[in-house]
Design an enzyme around this catalytic site. Structure first.
Site, PDB file in Angstrom:
ATOM      1  N   GLU B  60       0.807  -1.226   0.000  1.00  0.00           N
ATOM      2  CA  GLU B  60       0.000   0.000   0.000  1.00  0.00           C
ATOM      3  C   GLU B  60       0.834   1.268   0.000  1.00  0.00           C
ATOM      4  O   GLU B  60       0.501   2.241  -0.682  1.00  0.00           O
ATOM      5  CB  GLU B  60      -0.966   0.003   1.183  1.00  0.00           C
ATOM      6  CG  GLU B  60      -2.174  -0.931   1.014  1.00  0.00           C
ATOM      7  CD  GLU B  60      -1.878  -2.387   1.328  1.00  0.00           C
ATOM      8  OE1 GLU B  60      -0.718  -2.720   1.671  1.00  0.00           O
ATOM      9  OE2 GLU B  60      -2.810  -3.209   1.243  1.00  0.00           O
ATOM     10  N   HIS B 129     -10.983  -3.897  10.301  1.00  0.00           N
ATOM     11  CA  HIS B 129     -11.558  -3.863   8.954  1.00  0.00           C
ATOM     12  C   HIS B 129     -12.800  -2.971   8.885  1.00  0.00           C
ATOM     13  O   HIS B 129     -13.613  -3.131   7.981  1.00  0.00           O
ATOM     14  CB  HIS B 129     -11.952  -5.280   8.498  1.00  0.00           C
ATOM     15  CG  HIS B 129     -10.841  -6.037   7.832  1.00  0.00           C
ATOM     16  ND1 HIS B 129      -9.644  -6.290   8.438  1.00  0.00           N
ATOM     17  CD2 HIS B 129     -10.748  -6.596   6.588  1.00  0.00           C
ATOM     18  CE1 HIS B 129      -8.860  -6.996   7.619  1.00  0.00           C
ATOM     19  NE2 HIS B 129      -9.498  -7.188   6.496  1.00  0.00           N
TER      20      HIS B 129
HETATM   21  C1  LIG Z   1      -2.477  -4.524   4.394  1.00  0.00           C
HETATM   22  C2  LIG Z   1      -3.583  -5.331   3.822  1.00  0.00           C
HETATM   23  N1  LIG Z   1      -3.873  -5.213   2.520  1.00  0.00           N
HETATM   24  C3  LIG Z   1      -4.862  -5.929   1.979  1.00  0.00           C
HETATM   25  C4  LIG Z   1      -5.598  -6.782   2.749  1.00  0.00           C
HETATM   26  C5  LIG Z   1      -6.721  -7.606   2.118  1.00  0.00           C
HETATM   27  N2  LIG Z   1      -6.350  -9.014   2.135  1.00  0.00           N
HETATM   28  C6  LIG Z   1      -6.798  -9.868   3.058  1.00  0.00           C
HETATM   29  S1  LIG Z   1      -6.175 -11.396   2.885  1.00  0.00           S
HETATM   30  C7  LIG Z   1      -5.316 -10.958   1.500  1.00  0.00           C
HETATM   31  C8  LIG Z   1      -4.525 -11.964   0.718  1.00  0.00           C
HETATM   32  C9  LIG Z   1      -3.199 -12.173   1.252  1.00  0.00           C
HETATM   33  O1  LIG Z   1      -2.592 -13.185   0.497  1.00  0.00           O
HETATM   34  P1  LIG Z   1      -1.523 -14.141   1.137  1.00  0.00           P
HETATM   35  O2  LIG Z   1      -0.655 -13.340   2.054  1.00  0.00           O
HETATM   36  O3  LIG Z   1      -0.846 -14.867   0.051  1.00  0.00           O
HETATM   37  O4  LIG Z   1      -2.362 -15.125   2.063  1.00  0.00           O
HETATM   38  P2  LIG Z   1      -3.499 -16.151   1.613  1.00  0.00           P
HETATM   39  O5  LIG Z   1      -4.791 -15.438   1.718  1.00  0.00           O
HETATM   40  O6  LIG Z   1      -3.190 -16.617   0.259  1.00  0.00           O
HETATM   41  O7  LIG Z   1      -3.425 -17.238   2.630  1.00  0.00           O
HETATM   42  C10 LIG Z   1      -5.512  -9.611   1.222  1.00  0.00           C
HETATM   43  C11 LIG Z   1      -4.874  -8.890   0.111  1.00  0.00           C
HETATM   44  C12 LIG Z   1      -5.292  -6.862   4.117  1.00  0.00           C
HETATM   45  N3  LIG Z   1      -5.979  -7.637   4.950  1.00  0.00           N
HETATM   46  N4  LIG Z   1      -4.272  -6.135   4.621  1.00  0.00           N
END
Ligand SMILES: Cc1ncc(C[n+]2csc(CCOP(=O)(O)OP(=O)(O)O)c2C)c(N)n1
Ligand SMILES: Cc1ncc(C[n+]2csc(CCOP(=O)(O)OP(=O)(O)O)c2C)c(N)n1
Ligand SMILES: [Mg+2]
Ligand SMILES: [Mg+2]
Lengths: 327, 351, 351, 327
Positions: B60, B129
């Site tokens: 971000e 959130h």
């Molecule tokens: C700082 C931030 N940006 C965006 C999000 C939205 N978000 C929630 S889970 C996620 C995916 C993260 O992917 P990964 O780290 O690969 O974990 P996975 O969900 O695949 O287990 C995102 C982008 C968030 N929670 N926090």
């Protein structure tokens, strides 16, 4: 390397040195009321980099960017007027030493927060890519900036999109008074953390003007050719205190011996000796160069100090852009 | 008869128009081109505009810098965050850099960029959130901050934001995405910095932000049944803030309630109350009041969050009390039945 | 006779006492062990406490997380920022994580940590090195926020902050570091959440934050010469905020001026004015006023910044106007001579 | 590998699967009103990691941490009660699915902001180092978390101080609906960006339970031995939608074929087949295991659903800690 170019690089480096020496000489007068971060000792990095760039290429600086601004062709009087807080300053007095800009030569800004211009430079490179422009963006950073997360975010994004971006990292061993050993893992060069992102990495001697230029050219050419971003790390050393005009080897964060060793590797003296040895420069010519630069610098200081102050109303203007597009 | 769109569709249409009108506009954010398209607000744009509509790494702060850097050289980025909570990572770029870029370089550069952030509530989104941090953005000179409450304003204000030469924070309340309303076709703008009187009334001014304008409307209907005539001013723009519009209303009614989606303490509601206390001092007939979030993080359990978020009934009670109705508390019985952590029954989580 | 220390020395002594008293306390920040020792506030501590006093990488967000993680397992970190502007990089860890750690895990963990941040002014520090962002921190439930104005309070509040089981934001105005005042020896605490009446008076309440308490004092002396008797409440703690103390004063004087080091718009001064408008409605004899920063970033040039920062004279004028003195403007002539971008003549930059 | 351990690992993996399948089965009832991120398909990573950790070791999770919490020994009923928003939830209903904690087993918390627990885990490892404790901290992350700058800040700090910290990175190819190709440079594995910091890096098959365990053990042992932090990347795949209980291969961000290929590499089926082939497990025994787990899960759901709601007053409590040390 072309001998005219070698002389030009020498001249430009000497010019930055003399300008900053004059700032240092006058800083104690307390008329430049803005924190200055002098690049004395590190000038070859800036000159090498900017000689490899075109005027149409973009560059962004950091808190220590007098040299970058000048090497990119930034207006001297406008910079000095900015240090003196005058209305004719490159930021109309609003920015000070850490906020330099000269749009005419593509120097798009320096800011005072460590690493903050890095993603901004990635953004300008991204714009060039989106627009299909033949333009490279350069960003100047100290080695401490690679400790900020945002450097890594920018490096990842730049590699992902193969942006025409060159990271010019001047590793001067210190962040303020903090040595590398309290900031980065031992035995892991700063460039390694860039390489981890898949960046092309180059490194070399930032106190060797010609080497700095050659490496810069390689970096800029690769970025321009669409090979993606390049991280160029140049080893160098800041002679004076982190912020201000004094020498501070006595206060204890570094040794006089270390300073002297780097002092002996003065980029300007080395370049000068080589040019003289190669018969491309004579002592008299150097004197003449110095005299011409001195005159220019004197005149620029004169103009800056005689420039008008900004009007009080200007304090509250330009908070918002009110152009054709402004609401 | 005027055409109706949802708030989400209005945002999509505004974005589409901006992308179509100006090749410098581009749209970037986590999941922008994905099948859900940011709650439907970006669907189909990748197909239509290609490289100018893109996903991004989970970075971000860096991507805010990228948006800024591109804006400095003439692009007009729209950056999205699915929750404003994620934008906390980018406060350095937003508040130190983007907000000041025009000023600190003496006006010779500008930073036209829009940061869309979703604020929200419900379905156990919990402490990280569902924050509503407009007060932070509104405190920073150099930023503009808008919070449209209707589909009409969502479209008009988004187009104005994209066309504005300054960084604009565009805050969308998650529950508004579902709301339908009349939306003119084609390009039109709503000016940044102008409030809108949503309902005229004599007795009390309700200055409302974002989704609270809807709750204020419900409150006004409840109050009307009890012969209290509320005026609703939808603030719309926090920075610039249209203090004049609120003051005109307060001077007429003599009473002020501010309804905000964020925390009361140190919130934007305080600025509104303070300005009205300063400007309308002699005209106020009763102490101003704020209806906003209590001083704690968002609890996740529906059993707790139903006491967390203020609703129409709280606004109505505050107005009745202010007008001296003795039994304000019992005048408006607690609603029963429907769960309070969803905008309506069609909403089944999980987001 | 009581012992005098500078504000910087008082902080150093408080830190030393905390490190000495509890092996869980540690101190970390850019330049903490360097020869300048954070404006003298950390000098000698590395030598005395070894590994518990450390420098760190330029990684404000990450290091805030490190402080938090160590606090969660029982350490009591003190993290320093030489400018609050740098702390913007860490807002995610501070506002999403540290502030909520106790709450969001149902009260079973705690996050005892102190974040010292310096706010400042003068010598061309400019737009990115002189912000005063207390309003942001004060908006977030779960954080505590203090801004001591005297050496005595700097020591007492810092010890209380370190001993507190919650994240505390400790804001030091750069110009206060030079100020001398009586400081008791040994350990003592000042309670978080309690304001202090610095001067009693009948005519007008000046609620002041941090360095503005000193300017308020000067203003009170100017006013006294003109038979206006000002009461000064040094707010000291923004969160928890001692609204009662301010209200008691306002109920007595009927007049309120808030003097803040931060921006007026959306600032903490708005919260104070709003609460007093709500609580002391019938007692206020005049519209409350705020003396705070104008709505623009900090200009660097001394020619501009001298118009930027409010001083005693502005507080005094506001009070005189509020009391209906016709010629408030001319009552207090503009000071001349001394440069306004340094705390006193001994200050020669560059920081 | 010890055969009792192999059976135990299988059991623990199966147990997490069955628990999450039951959550999925009941999520549509809309009684668990909190966004759930199921780890179905990825369980072996959690089990392998936690089997290598001691109860006294610390662990931190992410938004997708049911499995990590359970594998570390977290109380099942307290987790389910948290999902149901009850007063007996591990966070008394204040946290929900993305905020799990069980201090008794050293699971110190999961949070919902990507990468946010990474520096926090570095902080707990730093505390252990300062105190000279024999304790490792584990942090669970998805591959997208390495795109956040704060991951790099933590990695640099951890390497600098040789912290007893293991980064357990589950690379499931996606961040929500976004594939790796829009987030990280092609041909540069995720672990490479960790390696750039000087971290020790290991990687392997996260759908191979025993491999996951062996690599985890190597990582944890190295961290415990004072060799510094380790980054372990395990390749795996999430079967169901990012958030919620449905399958979503039809919506277009990934192919059914890709899903089926990973589905065929089910960590549980593979482990079971191997155990049976090696004569360490019989079909009847598996049925018995399942039945025992089913009964436990049923009882836990029952207990969670019958638990009391938090009282309204609790909304505003615990904003501040008021302990002996509180002011
Ligand atoms: C700082 C931030 N940006 C965006 C999000 C939205 N978000 C929630 S889970 C996620 C995916 C993260 O992917 P990964 O780290 O690969 O974990 P996975 O969900 O695949 O287990 C995102 C982008 C968030 N929670 N926090
Ligand atoms: C985010 C942030 N943190 C801290 C500072 C304070 N600071 C100013 S310059 C500097 C040193 C940076 O070192 P480096 O990047 O190596 O550049 P150098 O000064 O050596 O040229 C620091 C820490 C800052 N300006 N911004
Ligand atoms: Mg350096
Ligand atoms: Mg993933």
């Amino acid at each position: 390397m072309d001998s005219r170019l070698r002389r030009q690089l020498f001249h430009d480096t000497l010019r930055i040195r003399l300008i900053e020496e004059e700032i240092a000489a006058r800083y104690g007068e307390q008329e430049m009321r803005t924190p200055v971060h002098l690049s004395i000792g590190q000038e070859a990095c800036a000159v090498g980099a900017c000689a490899a760039l075109r005027t149409s290429d973009y560059a962004f600086g950091s808190h220590r960017s007098h040299g970058h601004y000048l090497a990119k062709g930034g207006d001297l009087t406008a910079m000095l007027a900015e240090l003196y807080g005058r209305a004719t300053g490159c930021c109309r007095g609003k920015g000070g030493s850490m906020h330099l800009v000269d749009l005419k030569v593509g120097f798009l800004g320096a800011t005072s927060i460590v690493a903050s211009t890095i993603p901004i430079a990635a953004g300008s490179a991204f714009a060039s890519k989106l627009r299909g422009e033949d333009r490279v963006t350069a960003v100047f950073l100290g080695e401490a900036a690679t400790e900020e997360g945002v450097f890594h975010e920018a490096a990842n994004f730049a590699t992902l999109h193969k942006l025409p971006l060159v990271f010019f990292c001047e590793n001067n061993l210190y962040s303020v008074y903090s040595g590398l050993e309290v900031r980065q893992p031992a035995h892991r060069p700063t460039w390694a953390s860039a390489k981890g992102h898949g960046l092309r990495v180059l490194y070399g001697d930032g106190n060797d003007l010609e080497e700095a230029y050659e490496l810069s050219l390689k970096s800029v050419d690769a970025a321009r050719a669409g090979e993606g971003p390049v991280f160029l790390e140049l080893a160098t050393y800041r002679w004076r205190e982190h912020c201000g005009h004094n020498y501070d080897n006595h206060i204890g964060y570094r040794t006089e011996a270390e300073y002297q060793a780097w002092r002996a590797r003065c980029p300007i003296e080395r370049a000068q000796q080589r040019l003289i040895a190669d018969g491309l420069l004579g002592a008299a010519e150097v004197d003449e160069m110095r005299a011409r630069i001195d005159a220019e610098v004197k005149a620029a200081f004169e103009a800056a100090r005689n420039a008008p102050w900004p009007e009080p109303e200007e304090m509250a203007t330009q908070v918002y852009a009110e152009g054709a597009n402004a609401t | 008869m005027s055409r109706h769109l949802t708030y989400a569709q209005a945002i999509l249409e505004a974005t589409d128009l901006c992308l179509g009108a100006d090749p410098n506009v581009y749209l970037m954010g986590l999941g922008v081109p994905d099948p859900k398209g940011i709650f439907g607000t970006t669907l189909g744009l990748r197909e239509k505009y290609g490289a100018r509509v893109l996903d991004m790494p989970t970075s971000e702060n860096g991507m805010t810098g990228v948006a800024l850097g591109s804006a400095v050289v003439g692009m007009r980025p729209i950056l999205t965050h699915q929750r404003v909570d994620f934008a906390l990572l980018s406060m350095e770029q937003l508040a130190n850099e983007a907000a000041k870029w025009h000023y600190m370089f003496g006006g010779i550069m500008k930073a036209p960029m829009v940061v869309r952030s979703i604020i929200g509530r419900g379905w156990g989104n919990g402490p990280q959130h569902s924050q509503s941090l407009q007060a932070w953005f509104a405190h920073v000179p150099g930023l503009k901050v808008v919070m449209p409450a209707t589909p009409h304003d969502a479209k008009g204000l988004l187009i104005a934001s994209v066309e504005d030469d300054n960084p604009v924070i565009f805050l969308e309340h998650r529950w508004l995405h579902y709301i339908s309303g009349p939306v003119p076709e084609g390009r039109y703008t709503e000016p940044l910095g102008v409030a809108r009187v949503l309902r005229e009334g004599r007795d009390v001014t309700i200055a409302a932000l974002s989704y609270m304008s809807l709750e204020a409307h419900k409150a006004a209907r409840m109050l009307a049944e009890r012969d209290i005539d509320a005026e609703i001013v939808d603030v719309r723009s926090l920075r610039p803030f249209d203090a004049g519009a609120v003051a005109r209303s307060v001077e007429k009614t003599g009473r002020l309630i501010v309804a905000d989606t964020g925390w009361e303490f140190g919130g934007f509601s305080a600025e509104i109350v303070a300005q009205m206390a300063e400007r309308c001092f002699g005209k106020l007939k009763a102490p101003p009041r704020r209806v906003a979030l209590p001083d704690c993080p968002t609890p996740t359990s529906a059993a707790l969050s139903k006491h967390y978020y203020p609703r129409a009934i709280h606004v109505a009670r505050a107005a009745a009390e202010m007008l001296g109705r003795q039994d304000a508390d019992s005048l408006f019985a607690e609603e029963t039945g429907a769960p309070l952590d969803v905008p309506d029954k069609s909403f089944t989580g999980p987001f």
